[in-house]
Design an enzyme around this catalytic site. Structure first.
Site, PDB file in Angstrom:
ATOM      1  N   HIS A 158     -36.418 -70.249 -25.190  1.00  0.00           N
ATOM      2  CA  HIS A 158     -35.469 -69.461 -24.401  1.00  0.00           C
ATOM      3  C   HIS A 158     -34.058 -69.621 -24.940  1.00  0.00           C
ATOM      4  O   HIS A 158     -33.300 -68.643 -25.036  1.00  0.00           O
ATOM      5  CB  HIS A 158     -35.538 -69.898 -22.932  1.00  0.00           C
ATOM      6  CG  HIS A 158     -34.801 -69.010 -21.984  1.00  0.00           C
ATOM      7  ND1 HIS A 158     -33.612 -69.381 -21.392  1.00  0.00           N
ATOM      8  CD2 HIS A 158     -35.082 -67.770 -21.510  1.00  0.00           C
ATOM      9  CE1 HIS A 158     -33.202 -68.408 -20.592  1.00  0.00           C
ATOM     10  NE2 HIS A 158     -34.066 -67.415 -20.646  1.00  0.00           N
ATOM     11  N   CYS A 159     -33.695 -70.842 -25.320  1.00  0.00           N
ATOM     12  CA  CYS A 159     -32.353 -71.101 -25.846  1.00  0.00           C
ATOM     13  C   CYS A 159     -32.065 -70.313 -27.117  1.00  0.00           C
ATOM     14  O   CYS A 159     -30.905 -70.001 -27.404  1.00  0.00           O
ATOM     15  CB  CYS A 159     -32.181 -72.581 -26.143  1.00  0.00           C
ATOM     16  SG  CYS A 159     -32.318 -73.683 -24.721  1.00  0.00           S
ATOM     17  N   SER A 160     -33.088 -70.004 -27.886  1.00  0.00           N
ATOM     18  CA  SER A 160     -32.892 -69.343 -29.180  1.00  0.00           C
ATOM     19  C   SER A 160     -33.011 -67.834 -29.120  1.00  0.00           C
ATOM     20  O   SER A 160     -32.945 -67.174 -30.159  1.00  0.00           O
ATOM     21  CB  SER A 160     -33.897 -69.902 -30.202  1.00  0.00           C
ATOM     22  OG  SER A 160     -35.229 -69.543 -29.849  1.00  0.00           O
TER      23      SER A 160
END
Length: 389
Positions: free
Chosen positions: A380-382
């Protein structure tokens, strides 16, 4: 994301000893924000804000609405990743190629060499561009949040990324939000607070949630009270109710982003990942506190929030103290959910079943992205989704 304090944010692991951070080097050599970007006050360059005035209200919607594409960023800097770079590039390529089975992917790369490398590793289904330069791979935090008005209108809002409180170089990352909006030909404005896309979770139906540690923090919003930050988050996201959890300051680079531990599934329903019962470190206590607060909370429609429990893995393959063993840092795509697996077959399968039940009709794909998760962030962060009109 790596931790400049030598500690990290494990969800299902006991912290190991402190280690030098890959991001500490960057702060030492003085690489910071691009000229004119904010370091924590309120003096932002403002554009026309399309959520004011007499037009329809614009809203940041939840992750599972139909997407036009997913945005990603290619990791290219050895000064950031060191010897981890090749492994992290492999994980980012795997994530991008997997998402491209479901929807278009735009991969931003900073130069010709990186473009060629990304195209070779990601494959022809991923579109790679050098039109948007970036410093690192965390597109969730550097991209704009996209809004829709329910009538086919869209715009994009930048959250004034400042390197998670000036902890990492962000000369290009600070400008990524406006560049993405320009590429997508969307109206762009800036919020009146400093934050990141991973710092706020929204149900798309009037309710958002965040950790105080990340947003109510002098390294981002020195001159703003919690009430002022809340009002501006609600304005930008087109929401009415804010649920705060305390979080943890100074133990990881994000100051405890909520999207690793707690996620909205749909209006009135959240998932929270809990650690094994014998863990009592700060991250275990934080997860249990988030579970307790959200279990008592009501949303903007007056609904008592239903909390779905997800158990973190008992064992993982990595021994890195920065490792993030979060099943909940998943990315929802058109027809699918892209999540991590950690080699704990029982817990991996239990998480897969829970995600399948939460997102019926979508294929759950679990990936081994341990190299990325050792950098302190996840799938999700990427990624950042851009909704269809």
């Amino acid at each position: 994301m790596s931790d400049p304090y030598g500690d990290s944010r494990p969800i299902g692991r006991r912290p190991l000893g402190a280690v030098p951070s890959r991001r500490g080097v960057l702060g030492a050599i003085g690489l910071g924000a691009a000229p004119g970007t904010s370091g924590g006050g309120r003096a932002f360059a403002q554009g026309a804000d399309s959520c004011t005035g007499s037009g329809p209200r614009r809203r940041v919607e939840r992750d599972d609405v139909p997407h036009a594409r997913t945005w990603m960023s290619w990791p290219s800097r050895k000064s950031v990743w060191g010897r981890q770079l090749a492994g992290v590039q492999g994980d980012i390529a795997l994530i991008a190629a997997t998402i491209a089975r479901f929807e278009p992917v735009i991969m931003c790369a900073p130069d010709d060499y990186s473009v060629r490398q990304a195209r070779r590793m990601c494959g022809p289904a991923v579109t790679v561009t050098d039109e948007i330069a970036t410093d690192d791979l965390w597109m969730r935090d550097i991209a704009p949040v996209f809004r829709r008005d329910g009538r086919g209108g869209r715009d994009a809002v930048g959250l004034n990324f400042n390197g998670w409180g000036k902890k990492q170089t962000h000369r290009y990352d600070a400008e990524a939000a406006s560049c993405v909006a320009a590429w997508a030909r969307l109206p762009f404005s800036r919020a009146d607070f400093v934050g990141e896309g991973g710092s706020v979770e929204t149900d798309g139906d009037g309710t958002v949630m965040a950790t105080e540690s990340s947003l109510v923090n002098k390294n981002r919003n020195r001159q703003m009270s919690r009430d002022e930050i809340e009002a501006e988050v609600l304005r930008v996201y087109g929401a009415d109710t804010m649920i705060w959890v305390p979080g943890i300051k100074g133990k990881d680079i994000t100051d405890d982003h909520i999207d690793v531990t707690s996620r909205f599934v749909r209006p009135g329903v959240v998932m929270v990942q809990l650690p094994p019962a014998d863990r009592e470190d700060v991250w275990a206590r934080d997860a249990r506190e988030q579970f307790a607060i959200l279990s008592r909370a009501t949303d903007a429609r007056g609904r008592r929030i239903q909390v779905i429990r997800v158990d973190g893995p008992d064992t993982v393959r990595s021994r890195d103290p920065k490792f993030v063993d979060s099943y909940l840092n998943f990315h929802v795509v058109n027809g699918g959910v892209i999540a991590a697996q950690f080699g704990d077959h029982a817990r991996d399968e239990a998480a897969r079943r829970t995600l399948s039940a939460a997102y019926p009709g979508r294929e759950v794909v679990q990936l081994d992205v341990d190299r990325l998760m050792s950098g302190g962030g996840g799938i999700h962060c990427s990624t950042m989704q851009e909704p269809l009109p």
